[in-house]
Design a protein around this motif. Structure first.
Motif, mmCIF file in Angstrom:
data_model
loop_
_atom_site.group_PDB
_atom_site.id
_atom_site.type_symbol
_atom_site.label_atom_id
_atom_site.label_comp_id
_atom_site.label_asym_id
_atom_site.label_seq_id
_atom_site.Cartn_x
_atom_site.Cartn_y
_atom_site.Cartn_z
ATOM 1 N N GLY A 54 0.816 -1.215 0.000
ATOM 2 C CA GLY A 54 0.000 0.000 0.000
ATOM 3 C C GLY A 54 0.845 1.258 0.000
ATOM 4 N N MET A 55 1.895 1.283 0.835
ATOM 5 C CA MET A 55 2.760 2.463 0.889
ATOM 6 C C MET A 55 3.518 2.650 -0.424
ATOM 7 S SD MET A 55 4.140 2.355 4.872
ATOM 8 C CE MET A 55 5.778 2.361 4.325
ATOM 9 N N ALA A 56 4.059 1.561 -0.965
ATOM 10 C CA ALA A 56 4.779 1.667 -2.245
ATOM 11 C C ALA A 56 3.841 2.123 -3.353
ATOM 12 C CB ALA A 56 5.413 0.322 -2.602
ATOM 13 N N GLY A 57 2.631 1.578 -3.378
ATOM 14 C CA GLY A 57 1.662 1.991 -4.389
ATOM 15 C C GLY A 57 1.265 3.444 -4.255
ATOM 16 N N LEU A 58 1.081 3.914 -3.032
ATOM 17 C CA LEU A 58 0.713 5.311 -2.808
ATOM 18 C C LEU A 58 1.829 6.257 -3.245
ATOM 19 C CD1 LEU A 58 -1.431 7.206 -1.624
ATOM 20 C CD2 LEU A 58 -0.252 7.013 0.562
ATOM 21 N N VAL A 59 3.066 5.952 -2.882
ATOM 22 C CA VAL A 59 4.204 6.793 -3.280
ATOM 23 C C VAL A 59 4.342 6.822 -4.800
ATOM 24 C CG1 VAL A 59 6.732 6.941 -3.241
ATOM 25 C CG2 VAL A 59 5.479 6.570 -1.120
ATOM 26 N N LEU A 60 4.257 5.649 -5.425
ATOM 27 C CA LEU A 60 4.381 5.607 -6.881
ATOM 28 C C LEU A 60 3.222 6.321 -7.569
ATOM 29 C CD1 LEU A 60 5.674 1.970 -7.423
ATOM 30 C CD2 LEU A 60 6.951 4.096 -7.703
ATOM 31 N N ALA A 61 2.023 6.196 -7.037
ATOM 32 C CA ALA A 61 0.872 6.878 -7.648
ATOM 33 C C ALA A 61 0.995 8.391 -7.530
ATOM 34 C CB ALA A 61 -0.428 6.402 -7.003
ATOM 35 N N VAL A 62 1.438 8.891 -6.359
ATOM 36 C CA VAL A 62 1.593 10.338 -6.177
ATOM 37 C C VAL A 62 2.694 10.887 -7.084
ATOM 38 C CG1 VAL A 62 2.331 12.105 -4.521
ATOM 39 C CG2 VAL A 62 0.624 10.417 -3.856
ATOM 40 N N LEU A 63 3.848 10.229 -7.089
ATOM 41 C CA LEU A 63 4.944 10.711 -7.931
ATOM 42 C C LEU A 63 4.626 10.582 -9.421
ATOM 43 C CD1 LEU A 63 8.091 9.415 -6.020
ATOM 44 C CD2 LEU A 63 7.253 11.754 -6.182
ATOM 45 N N GLY A 64 4.114 9.436 -9.815
ATOM 46 C CA GLY A 64 3.773 9.249 -11.221
ATOM 47 C C GLY A 64 2.666 10.176 -11.676
ATOM 48 N N GLY A 65 1.659 10.359 -10.831
ATOM 49 C CA GLY A 65 0.579 11.277 -11.174
ATOM 50 C C GLY A 65 1.068 12.712 -11.278
ATOM 51 N N SER A 66 1.989 13.091 -10.390
ATOM 52 C CA SER A 66 2.544 14.446 -10.447
ATOM 53 C C SER A 66 3.340 14.667 -11.727
ATOM 54 C CB SER A 66 3.441 14.700 -9.233
ATOM 55 O OG SER A 66 2.698 14.592 -8.044
ATOM 56 N N VAL A 67 4.188 13.702 -12.078
ATOM 57 C CA VAL A 67 4.980 13.832 -13.298
ATOM 58 C C VAL A 67 4.056 13.905 -14.516
ATOM 59 C CG1 VAL A 67 6.614 12.615 -14.812
ATOM 60 C CG2 VAL A 67 7.055 12.756 -12.364
ATOM 61 N N LEU A 68 3.045 13.070 -14.547
ATOM 62 C CA LEU A 68 2.109 13.069 -15.666
ATOM 63 C C LEU A 68 1.336 14.393 -15.747
ATOM 64 C CD1 LEU A 68 0.788 11.488 -17.972
ATOM 65 C CD2 LEU A 68 -0.878 10.664 -16.300
ATOM 66 N N ALA A 69 0.855 14.868 -14.598
ATOM 67 C CA ALA A 69 0.084 16.113 -14.606
ATOM 68 C C ALA A 69 0.943 17.290 -15.039
ATOM 69 C CB ALA A 69 -0.497 16.361 -13.216
ATOM 70 N N ILE A 70 2.166 17.379 -14.557
ATOM 71 C CA ILE A 70 3.051 18.490 -14.932
ATOM 72 C C ILE A 70 3.433 18.370 -16.409
ATOM 73 C CG2 ILE A 70 5.333 19.497 -14.537
ATOM 74 C CD1 ILE A 70 4.909 18.767 -11.570
ATOM 75 N N GLY A 71 3.651 17.145 -16.880
ATOM 76 C CA GLY A 71 3.967 16.949 -18.288
ATOM 77 C C GLY A 71 2.820 17.348 -19.201
ATOM 78 N N LEU A 72 1.601 17.260 -18.711
ATOM 79 C CA LEU A 72 0.436 17.644 -19.499
ATOM 80 C C LEU A 72 0.087 19.123 -19.357
ATOM 81 C CD1 LEU A 72 -1.834 14.512 -18.934
ATOM 82 C CD2 LEU A 72 -0.536 15.125 -20.982
ATOM 83 N N GLY A 73 0.858 19.850 -18.549
ATOM 84 C CA GLY A 73 0.668 21.291 -18.462
ATOM 85 C C GLY A 73 0.052 21.798 -17.171
ATOM 86 N N ALA A 74 -0.195 20.946 -16.206
ATOM 87 C CA ALA A 74 -0.758 21.407 -14.929
ATOM 88 C C ALA A 74 0.304 22.179 -14.153
ATOM 89 C CB ALA A 74 -1.231 20.210 -14.114
ATOM 90 N N PRO A 75 -0.110 23.099 -13.288
ATOM 91 C CA PRO A 75 0.887 23.823 -12.487
ATOM 92 C C PRO A 75 1.578 22.873 -11.504
ATOM 93 C CG PRO A 75 -1.336 24.399 -11.792
ATOM 94 C CD PRO A 75 -1.466 23.543 -13.012
ATOM 95 N N ALA A 76 2.859 23.107 -11.298
ATOM 96 C CA ALA A 76 3.633 22.253 -10.400
ATOM 97 C C ALA A 76 3.207 22.497 -8.957
ATOM 98 C CB ALA A 76 5.120 22.541 -10.565
ATOM 99 N N PRO A 77 3.084 21.428 -8.134
ATOM 100 C CA PRO A 77 2.752 21.623 -6.715
ATOM 101 C C PRO A 77 3.901 22.317 -5.986
ATOM 102 C CG PRO A 77 3.071 19.276 -7.215
ATOM 103 C CD PRO A 77 3.192 20.026 -8.498
ATOM 104 N N SER A 78 3.628 22.804 -4.799
ATOM 105 C CA SER A 78 4.628 23.571 -4.055
ATOM 106 C C SER A 78 5.848 22.734 -3.677
ATOM 107 C CB SER A 78 3.992 24.165 -2.796
ATOM 108 O OG SER A 78 3.522 23.115 -1.961
ATOM 109 N N TRP A 79 5.668 21.426 -3.485
ATOM 110 C CA TRP A 79 6.787 20.592 -3.086
ATOM 111 C C TRP A 79 7.594 20.081 -4.275
ATOM 112 C CZ3 TRP A 79 6.202 15.777 -5.191
ATOM 113 C CH2 TRP A 79 4.905 15.382 -5.524
ATOM 114 N N TRP A 80 7.179 20.351 -5.499
ATOM 115 C CA TRP A 80 7.855 19.842 -6.685
ATOM 116 C C TRP A 80 9.185 20.563 -6.872
ATOM 117 C CZ3 TRP A 80 7.191 15.556 -9.073
ATOM 118 C CH2 TRP A 80 7.728 15.343 -10.338
ATOM 119 N N PRO A 81 10.299 19.847 -7.052
ATOM 120 C CA PRO A 81 11.625 20.479 -7.101
ATOM 121 C C PRO A 81 11.954 21.182 -8.420
ATOM 122 C CG PRO A 81 11.845 18.114 -7.347
ATOM 123 C CD PRO A 81 10.384 18.385 -7.082
#
Length: 192
Positions: free
Chosen positions: A11-38
């Motif tokens: 569950g923890m590995a899936g949650l981390v991978l889903a958050v990171l993968g979803g963030s990369v996908l969303a930013i790649g599609l043009g969404a604004p980067a979250p505050s914690w994104w480096p």
């Protein structure tokens, strides 16, 4: 306990991978980067040349990278073996007396024990699980008792009947058994 640890880690590995993968996908599609994104924007690379080569000349860098990766590989292999490892013997060796020997499928022994135990007086249903090693099997028996059943009598009948038959049929010196008893609950019926 291992099932619980396995579920939590997955569950923890899936949650981390889903958050990171979803963030990369969303930013790649043009969404604004979250505050914690480096990184700054959609065309920014994850590791630029300066970040990739910053520690290359340090003497401790490569041994540390190799050690961390080796620990991760060993933990992953341990986890895989713990999940895949059989907890039930697939078969039980039988001594046929002629020096050849034979084997009995573990599931067949479980099924035969469960059928014979469910025919005992006072038993509604029986479930049997074969555990232990191939040469020294053990059983776990779950008996669902009818309301009129006497637990002591039922346990004695189980030990003298199905368990003794299974032990003698398989030619085992002993068949240690853990038995759990549950009372069957019936819904009240309306009498008119």
């Amino acid at each position: 306990m291992l099932k619980g640890v396995n579920r939590v880690l997955l569950g923890m590995a899936g949650l981390v991978l889903a958050v990171l993968g979803g963030s990369v996908l969303a930013i790649g599609l043009g969404a604004p980067a979250p505050s914690w994104w480096p990184h700054d924007g959609r065309h920014d690379v994850l590791l630029d040349d300066a970040e990739r080569t910053r520690w290359r000349d340090e003497g401790w860098w490569w041994p540390a990278v190799v050690a961390v990766l080796a620990v991760l590989v060993l933990l992953s292999l341990w986890w895989l073996l713990a999940v895949v490892r059989r907890r039930r013997p697939a078969e039980v060796p039988l001594d046929t007396g002629d020096g050849e020997g034979a084997s009995l499928r573990g599931r067949a022994l479980e099924q035969a024990l469960a059928e014979e135990a469910s025919r005992l007086d006072g038993v509604d249903r029986a479930h049997v699980l074969l555990t232990g090693r191939r040469s020294t099997p053990r059983t776990r028996v779950l008996l669902h008792l009818r309301p009129h059943a006497d637990p002591r009598t039922t346990l004695r009948a189980l030990a003298e009947g199905p368990l003794a038959h299974a032990r003698d049929s398989a030619g085992l010196p002993a068949l240690p058994t853990e038995t759990r008893l549950h009372a069957v609950r019936h819904r009240p019926e309306r009498v008119t």
